[in-house]
Design a protein around this motif. Structure first.
Motif, PDB file in Angstrom:
ATOM      1  N   PRO A 388       0.812  -1.227   0.000  1.00  0.00           N
ATOM      2  CA  PRO A 388       0.000   0.000   0.000  1.00  0.00           C
ATOM      3  C   PRO A 388       0.841   1.271   0.000  1.00  0.00           C
ATOM      4  N   LEU A 389       1.990   1.239   0.648  1.00  0.00           N
ATOM      5  CA  LEU A 389       2.857   2.412   0.647  1.00  0.00           C
ATOM      6  C   LEU A 389       3.444   2.650  -0.740  1.00  0.00           C
ATOM      7  N   VAL A 390       3.787   1.554  -1.431  1.00  0.00           N
ATOM      8  CA  VAL A 390       4.288   1.684  -2.794  1.00  0.00           C
ATOM      9  C   VAL A 390       3.200   2.266  -3.693  1.00  0.00           C
ATOM     10  N   TYR A 391       1.982   1.810  -3.506  1.00  0.00           N
ATOM     11  CA  TYR A 391       0.851   2.321  -4.292  1.00  0.00           C
ATOM     12  C   TYR A 391       0.639   3.813  -4.016  1.00  0.00           C
ATOM     13  N   LYS A 392       0.689   4.187  -2.752  1.00  0.00           N
ATOM     14  CA  LYS A 392       0.498   5.585  -2.376  1.00  0.00           C
ATOM     15  C   LYS A 392       1.561   6.460  -3.013  1.00  0.00           C
ATOM     16  N   SER A 393       2.770   5.995  -3.022  1.00  0.00           N
ATOM     17  CA  SER A 393       3.856   6.748  -3.626  1.00  0.00           C
ATOM     18  C   SER A 393       3.649   6.909  -5.131  1.00  0.00           C
ATOM     19  N   TYR A 394       3.152   5.859  -5.794  1.00  0.00           N
ATOM     20  CA  TYR A 394       2.917   5.925  -7.230  1.00  0.00           C
ATOM     21  C   TYR A 394       1.783   6.882  -7.560  1.00  0.00           C
ATOM     22  N   VAL A 395       0.739   6.892  -6.763  1.00  0.00           N
ATOM     23  CA  VAL A 395      -0.374   7.818  -6.995  1.00  0.00           C
ATOM     24  C   VAL A 395       0.108   9.259  -6.869  1.00  0.00           C
ATOM     25  N   SER A 396       0.931   9.531  -5.843  1.00  0.00           N
ATOM     26  CA  SER A 396       1.459  10.886  -5.666  1.00  0.00           C
ATOM     27  C   SER A 396       2.318  11.282  -6.859  1.00  0.00           C
ATOM     28  N   SER A 397       3.126  10.323  -7.357  1.00  0.00           N
ATOM     29  CA  SER A 397       3.959  10.595  -8.517  1.00  0.00           C
ATOM     30  C   SER A 397       3.111  10.908  -9.745  1.00  0.00           C
ATOM     31  N   ALA A 398       2.008  10.176  -9.931  1.00  0.00           N
ATOM     32  CA  ALA A 398       1.130  10.403 -11.084  1.00  0.00           C
ATOM     33  C   ALA A 398       0.468  11.776 -11.003  1.00  0.00           C
ATOM     34  N   LYS A 399       0.083  12.196  -9.806  1.00  0.00           N
ATOM     35  CA  LYS A 399      -0.538  13.514  -9.639  1.00  0.00           C
ATOM     36  C   LYS A 399       0.467  14.631  -9.958  1.00  0.00           C
ATOM     37  N   LEU A 439       4.869  16.020   0.394  1.00  0.00           N
ATOM     38  CA  LEU A 439       5.140  15.054   1.460  1.00  0.00           C
ATOM     39  C   LEU A 439       4.472  13.713   1.201  1.00  0.00           C
ATOM     40  N   SER A 440       3.413  13.719   0.374  1.00  0.00           N
ATOM     41  CA  SER A 440       2.701  12.465   0.123  1.00  0.00           C
ATOM     42  C   SER A 440       3.568  11.438  -0.579  1.00  0.00           C
ATOM     43  N   GLY A 441       4.584  11.900  -1.285  1.00  0.00           N
ATOM     44  CA  GLY A 441       5.517  10.965  -1.915  1.00  0.00           C
ATOM     45  C   GLY A 441       6.671  10.590  -1.001  1.00  0.00           C
ATOM     46  N   CYS A 442       7.017  11.501  -0.081  1.00  0.00           N
ATOM     47  CA  CYS A 442       8.141  11.236   0.817  1.00  0.00           C
ATOM     48  C   CYS A 442       7.757  10.341   1.986  1.00  0.00           C
ATOM     49  N   ILE A 443       6.529  10.527   2.494  1.00  0.00           N
ATOM     50  CA  ILE A 443       6.115   9.792   3.687  1.00  0.00           C
ATOM     51  C   ILE A 443       6.161   8.272   3.494  1.00  0.00           C
ATOM     52  N   PRO A 444       5.641   7.715   2.363  1.00  0.00           N
ATOM     53  CA  PRO A 444       5.760   6.255   2.182  1.00  0.00           C
ATOM     54  C   PRO A 444       7.194   5.757   2.223  1.00  0.00           C
TER      55      PRO A 444
END
Length: 624
Positions: A388-399, A439-444
């Motif tokens: 889930p953390l990897v997914y969260k990081s990818y979503v932030s990257s896409a945004k 921070l949404s990409g850094c936190i994961p």
């Protein structure tokens, strides 16, 4: 005159008379006292183990008046111990540990941890060949200073149910003595040990300090001397209800000491006491100056502490522990906190190991006997939990990828260093309207760091992995070797390990795949600021090389974990990128976010105000 004839009978009589005379002369000479040696053997049987206590009684001193006078002058009241003292040993042995106790000093002179071998397949001894000493130094009322290590104790072997007992008594008389009492339970590394005196209140001088001195020089037991000595051999202790340790070549004075542990990576020698030691001096001394030469010992440990008299007598209940530094084992000794000496890491890292990784590992080893497969399955479990953390990081990257053109346009709209503050304000405004946070990409990524450091401690200290083989690695707790170099490369070593090479290759491809994602997460490079994208390109090559050098001398189990972990992460990234992430939905979501009114928090208001104030000051300075 009649000639005399030869008289045979007279001749025989003279021969017999001469023989008798010679016999009398020889037997009347004073004989030298001879050393008396008697050997007795006592066998004590326990459930499935036979313990043999062999006592070789060798008279220590010749029994003449001059010797007695000399002993009395030297030892005073304790002269009796030397007169009747005998050289000999007693053995306590159960299924897991074997202790040899010497009459001289009443101390342990051999401690073998059974069922384990050294790195070169020899029996594993924590004490042998005089590498340890346990001594009590005390004064007597007749102004003598004595050391128990120099005096002879009288052994007695008994049983208490299934427990074996060896009592060592340093006697003044039958009713006056200093006793060391050892009691061993079946199948237990912990041995009860009591130090007590009886009837010595008028013999021991209470005005002189009574000092306990326990020293041990640790033998090398593992293949990697560097890893064993510099990373996992420490002097642990519990004082003031806190467990701590000291580094090599350090010393401290402690109060309220409940136990000390001479920890040597996977094995430990501990002394526990029910009456805490005060004003105890501890020291750890590094003995390895050159790893090519100093290959036998690792560190020397020292404990020096005064003992207190109670009504003129010594009365301490202690325990010896000679065995593995195994967290699963040490935590079973409730109320001692010995488990903390297993070195699982401090803070959140130790918490993760105790509450997550050890339970998962213990569960898996209940089903599998191959520890390499257990590590692989454990890696899969951890990666699934972290996905889930990897997914969260990818979503932030896409945004960030969607709004990146708007951020790039700001550089053209507000060029120059003088507009740096304005550009930053506008950048934050665009991100806030789109519902994107840097921070949404850094936190994961930050949340995964404790996992990294926790496992960095978990694998190299896990006793279950010691001398367990997997594929080409013959010991998962140490480095694997596929080629021995004829020379030594600084920071790398004199061997080539394959698992670190595989792990480094996997790290390279993971970072290569992750490069575009990281680029999206970064704001466009502004004037006067370093280009982070170039730095990331260098890191793609530098990080795997750095990891290769570091892991080459580390536990192959850790390299195996990171190799499998990075392969799984690459697979998860591909699945998320190609089958989970929908950029059209993300664009639509961002457009919706822009239409919604945004509430500004007080924290954000303060930041905006500070930035505005800084911008105004910058403008004033420019006018000047």
């Amino acid at each position: 005159m009649e000639q005399k004839k030869f008289d045979l009978n007279s001749f025989i009589g003279m021969v017999l008379l001469g023989g008798i005379l010679l016999w009398w002369m020889n037997t009347s000479q004073t004989e030298e006292p001879k050393e008396t040696v008697t050997t007795t053997e006592q066998t004590v049987k326990t459930n499935q183990n036979t313990t043999t206590t062999q006592i070789e009684n060798t008279q220590v001193f010749e029994n003449d008046s001059l010797k007695l006078v000399s002993l009395q002058n030297k030892l005073g009241a304790f002269a009796q111990s030397a007169i009747v003292g005998t050289n000999g040993t007693s053995v306590l042995e159960n299924e897991v540990v074997r202790l040899v106790i010497n009459n001289k000093g009443g101390q342990i002179i051999e401690a073998q941890v059974k069922n384990y071998k050294t790195y070169d397949s020899l029996p594993l001894y924590l004490i042998k060949n005089n590498n340890a000493s346990f001594n009590i130094n005390f004064g007597t009322t007749d102004n003598r200073i004595l050391n128990t290590k120099d005096l002879f104790f009288e052994p007695t072997v008994t049983k208490n149910g299934a427990n074996q007992i060896v009592s060592m008594k340093l006697k003044v008389s039958d009713t006056q003595f200093l006793e060391y009492r050892y009691e061993m339970k079946p199948n237990d590394y912990m041995v009860d040990f009591a130090v007590r005196s009886q009837g010595l209140s008028n013999v021991i001088n209470s005005s002189n300090p009574i000092n306990l001195d326990w020293t041990l020089t640790g033998y090398r037991n593992e293949k990697s001397l560097r890893t064993e000595n510099t990373m996992y051999t420490y002097f642990y202790y519990k004082a003031d209800d806190e467990v701590d340790y000291i580094n090599a070549d350090k010393s401290e004075i402690l109060n309220d000491v409940d136990w000390v542990a001479y920890k040597q990576h996977f094995f430990t020698s501990n002394l526990l006491t029910d009456k805490p030691f005060d004003n105890a001096s501890i020291a750890s001394i590094n003995l390895v100056e050159d790893e090519e030469i100093d290959t036998v010992f690792t560190k020397r440990f020292e404990l020096k502490t005064p003992l207190a008299l109670t009504n003129g007598e010594l009365n301490y209940n202690m325990k010896w522990f000679y065995g593995p530094s195994d967290y699963n084992l040490l935590k079973t000794y409730e109320g001692t906190d010995l488990g903390e000496s297993a070195d699982l890491g401090w803070g959140i890292f130790g918490f993760l190991n105790r509450t997550i990784f050890y339970p998962v590992f213990n569960m898996l080893k209940g089903f599998l006997s191959n520890y390499g497969l257990i590590i692989i399955l454990m890696t899969i479990v951890v990666r699934i939990l972290m996905s889930p953390l990897v997914y969260k990081s990818y979503v932030s990257s896409a945004k960030m990828k969607v709004i990146r053109p708007e951020l790039t346009a700001l550089n053209d709209k507000y060029p120059g260093k003088e507009n740096a503050m304005k550009r930053q304000q506008e950048t934050m405004a665009i991100q806030r309207k789109a519902g994107v946070s840097m921070l949404s990409g850094c936190i994961p990524a930050l949340l995964q760091m404790p996992i990294f450091f926790a496992l960095f401690k978990f694998f190299p200290t896990n006793l279950d992995l010691r001398q367990e083989s997997f594929l080409w690695a013959n010991d998962l707790s140490s480095y694997d070797t596929i080629f021995k170099l004829p020379f030594t490369i600084p920071f790398y070593g004199d061997h080539v390990s394959l698992f670190p090479i595989l792990a480094s290759i996997a790290i390279f491809f993971y970072m290569k795949m992750n490069q575009s994602q990281q680029a999206n997460m970064q704001a466009p490079t502004q004037e006067g600021m370093p280009d982070m994208s170039k730095m990331m390109k260098y890191m793609i090559y530098f990080s795997p090389i750095m990891m290769l050098f570091f892991f080459n001398n580390y536990a192959s189990s850790l390299s195996l974990y990171y190799f499998i972990s990075n392969l799984l992460t690459i697979a998860i990234m591909l699945v998320i990128k190609n089958y989970v992430i929908d950029e059209k939905k993300i664009i639509a979501q961002i457009e919706e976010n822009k239409k919604k009114p945004k509430k500004t928090s007080k924290f954000r208001e303060r930041i905006d105000a500070a930035m505005k104030q800084a911008q105004e000051q910058q403008a004033k300075q420019k006018k000047r």
